[in-house]
Design an enzyme around this catalytic site. Structure first.
Site, PDB file in Angstrom:
ATOM      1  N   GLU A  58       8.969 -81.797  93.985  1.00 26.33           N
ATOM      2  CA  GLU A  58       7.694 -81.519  94.666  1.00 26.33           C
ATOM      3  C   GLU A  58       7.055 -82.844  95.025  1.00 26.33           C
ATOM      4  O   GLU A  58       7.050 -83.780  94.224  1.00 26.33           O
ATOM      5  CB  GLU A  58       6.702 -80.768  93.756  1.00 26.33           C
ATOM      6  CG  GLU A  58       6.991 -79.311  93.582  1.00 26.33           C
ATOM      7  CD  GLU A  58       5.957 -78.613  92.687  1.00 26.33           C
ATOM      8  OE1 GLU A  58       4.777 -79.035  92.655  1.00 26.33           O
ATOM      9  OE2 GLU A  58       6.350 -77.642  92.021  1.00 26.33           O
ATOM     10  N   GLU A  78       7.109 -78.097  85.285  1.00 26.87           N
ATOM     11  CA  GLU A  78       5.968 -78.835  84.762  1.00 26.87           C
ATOM     12  C   GLU A  78       5.427 -78.274  83.447  1.00 26.87           C
ATOM     13  O   GLU A  78       4.278 -77.822  83.372  1.00 26.87           O
ATOM     14  CB  GLU A  78       4.824 -78.856  85.797  1.00 26.87           C
ATOM     15  CG  GLU A  78       5.227 -79.469  87.127  1.00 26.87           C
ATOM     16  CD  GLU A  78       4.023 -79.794  88.017  1.00 26.87           C
ATOM     17  OE1 GLU A  78       2.879 -79.533  87.599  1.00 26.87           O
ATOM     18  OE2 GLU A  78       4.228 -80.317  89.118  1.00 26.87           O
TER      19      GLU A  78
HETATM   20  C1  FCB Z   1       2.147 -78.746  90.941  1.00 28.05           C
HETATM   21  C2  FCB Z   1       2.630 -77.328  90.801  1.00 28.05           C
HETATM   22  C3  FCB Z   1       2.677 -76.565  92.092  1.00 28.05           C
HETATM   23  C4  FCB Z   1       1.504 -76.910  92.998  1.00 28.05           C
HETATM   24  C5  FCB Z   1       1.334 -78.403  93.130  1.00 28.05           C
HETATM   25  C6  FCB Z   1       0.214 -78.835  94.030  1.00 28.05           C
HETATM   26  O1  FCB Z   1       1.564 -79.163  89.752  1.00 28.05           O
HETATM   27  O2  FCB Z   1       3.930 -77.292  90.252  1.00 28.05           O
HETATM   28  O3  FCB Z   1       2.750 -75.202  91.793  1.00 28.05           O
HETATM   29  O4  FCB Z   1       0.371 -76.271  92.563  1.00 28.05           O
HETATM   30  O5  FCB Z   1       1.151 -78.978  91.885  1.00 28.05           O
END
Ligand code: FCB
Length: 461
Positions: free
Chosen positions: A368, A170
């Protein structure tokens, strides 16, 4: 209607990778035996972390990693995505390697392989060594070479055993929440710096890819947080286009070889002259990758300022993180997760489809996805139906995207454990396993049982 395990499991092909994800700073603890990172510096300033949480003890994963790997084995996951702490491996950011730090990841990787779990390594998940920030961090023109040196150390030691590599996690957050805005480390709050940091992160990615290729590393990619912007009225649509430019196209366009989006450059000329861009580097960013990871949580729904939305209601919903955007308000529709994020699985489908168009021929993974919920513990158990629903509806959407032609190869749940949620500290919990941050006891939530059963019942052939 919410899909059940019986409906979802037969739609999951046997080679579709299922895993969970974590990151070093959020779980490891034991910060005294490594170099300092920008997140300790940031956490030391009162007010930056909601509950004042610090890097220690986090989930004490440095000491409890074997127990945690056993949790993964119990879940039955194919793979585990974790990040390496740069300051644990090279405390000063460049130069001398801390062998003890490196050995930790060596044991972790072998521990995963022993349990038949594929290691997926994120090289940089936000915890820059403070020594590098002192030189300017992601604004320093030597930063990409430092990332190359750090990658070299990891590739040399682990290329033979790691299944997939992500250079960055990210980078939008690093650049725009950390440099343009002050919401995350290093907390600069300078709009122009956001764009320069974004550029240098991409160059860091490119140099890291080069090193990984040199070591014949398997499956080299990068992880972006991408989403769908929904402008609810005409004015908001104009803003949505610009925000989409900053969060999605600013990364995908150069990776696809199209350079930086011209509309974003035009609309930010009063902020930056973009003189940091150099053609040779821009070319190197377009070097092919083997996969792209998408972290998706929520859509961004916005209305024009006169409509009056809930400005800044959720994490990441701050205009400072989107320099050059005309005044708008964020207007997420409930029910929201604890982060203030709208739950909208349909936007996951649009995000996947759009991304595949923008970066064709690159296999996608959801690296994620998950939600923070209140998670009350009743008689020692956590019946997190809201999280189960979140997972079921988003996995359903992911499979729908796949069935309609998106080359989606896998799904990683965020997160294995409740952990240090950055600026939110311990106040937001995303884990499949509850972690008592005093006793460090891990307890499987209902969502962990859901995952375990889903994995056990998916297609075998
Ligand atoms: C993302 C991050 C991860 C976590 C989630 C909720 O932005 O990559 O580390 O904090 O959000």
């Amino acid at each position: 209607m919410l899909a059940t395990i019986s409906e979802l499991a037969p739609r999951i092909p046997p080679d579709f990778l299922i895993g969970t994800a974590t990151s070093a700073w959020q779980i490891e603890g034991s910060s005294q035996i490594r170099g300092r990172s920008i997140w300790e510096d940031f956490a030391a300033i009162p007010g930056n972390i909601r509950d004042g949480a610090q890097a220690d003890p986090a989930c004490d994963h440095i000491n409890r990693w074997e127990t945690d790997l056993d949790l993964l084995a119990w879940l039955g996951v194919d793979s585990y995505r974790f990040s390496v702490s740069w300051p644990r491996v090279i405390p000063g950011g460049i130069g001398k390697v801390d062998q003890a730090g490196l050995e930790f990841y060596d044991r972790l990787i072998d521990g995963l392989l022993l349990r038949n779990i594929e290691p997926v390594v994120t090289i940089y998940h936000w915890d820059l060594p403070s020594a590098l920030e002192a030189k300017g961090g992601w604004l320093w023109d030597g930063i990409a070479d430092s990332m190359a040196q750090y990658t070299e150390v990891l590739a040399e030691k682990f290329a033979d055993r790691v299944s997939m590599w992500a250079t960055l996690n990210e980078p939008w957050c690093s650049a725009f929440l950390g440099y343009a805005d002050k919401f995350m480390a290093p907390g600069k709050g300078d709009p122009a710096s956001g764009f320069e940091a974004a550029y240098r992160l991409l160059v860091g990615h490119a140099k890291s890819v080069e090193v990984l290729r040199h070591h014949h590393a398997k499956e080299v990619g990068v992880v972006l947080n991408l989403t769908t912007f929904i402008g609810e009225d005409e004015q908001a649509e104009v803003a949505a286009q610009h925000m989409d430019g900053i969060m999605n196209r600013l990364w995908l366009d150069p990776l696809a070889g199209r350079g930086f989006p011209l509309d974003v450059i035009e609309k930010t000329r009063h902020i930056t002259d973009w003189s940091f861009v150099n053609d040779a580097e821009l070319n190197s960013i377009a070097a092919p990758i083997d996969w792209l990871g998408i972290n998706y949580y929520n859509p961004q729904r916005i209305v024009s300022a006169s409509e009056g939305g809930a400005l800044g209601v959720g994490n990441g919903q701050r205009l400072d993180a989107f320099p050059g955007t005309p005044p708008i308000s964020f207007a997420p529709r409930g029910p929201l997760t604890e982060m203030g994020w709208e739950m909208d699985p349909a936007s996951l489908i649009t995000t996947l489809t759009k991304t595949q168009e923008r970066l064709p021929n690159v296999p996608l993974y959801i690296t994620e996805n998950g939600g923070a919920f209140p998670d009350p513990m009743v008689n020692g158990a956590i019946d997190d139906q809201d999280r189960v629903n979140y997972y079921a509806s988003h996995i359903d959407a992911a499979l729908t995207a796949r069935e309609s032609g998106v080359d989606l190869r896998g799904y990683f749940a965020w997160s294995l454990l409740d952990n240090l949620e950055w600026a939110e500290g311990w106040t937001k919990r995303f884990g499949l396993f509850h972690v008592d941050n005093v006793t460090q006891k891990r307890t499987a939530k209902t969502s962990a049982h859901f995952f375990r059963e889903l994995i056990a019942r998916r297609r075998k052939v």
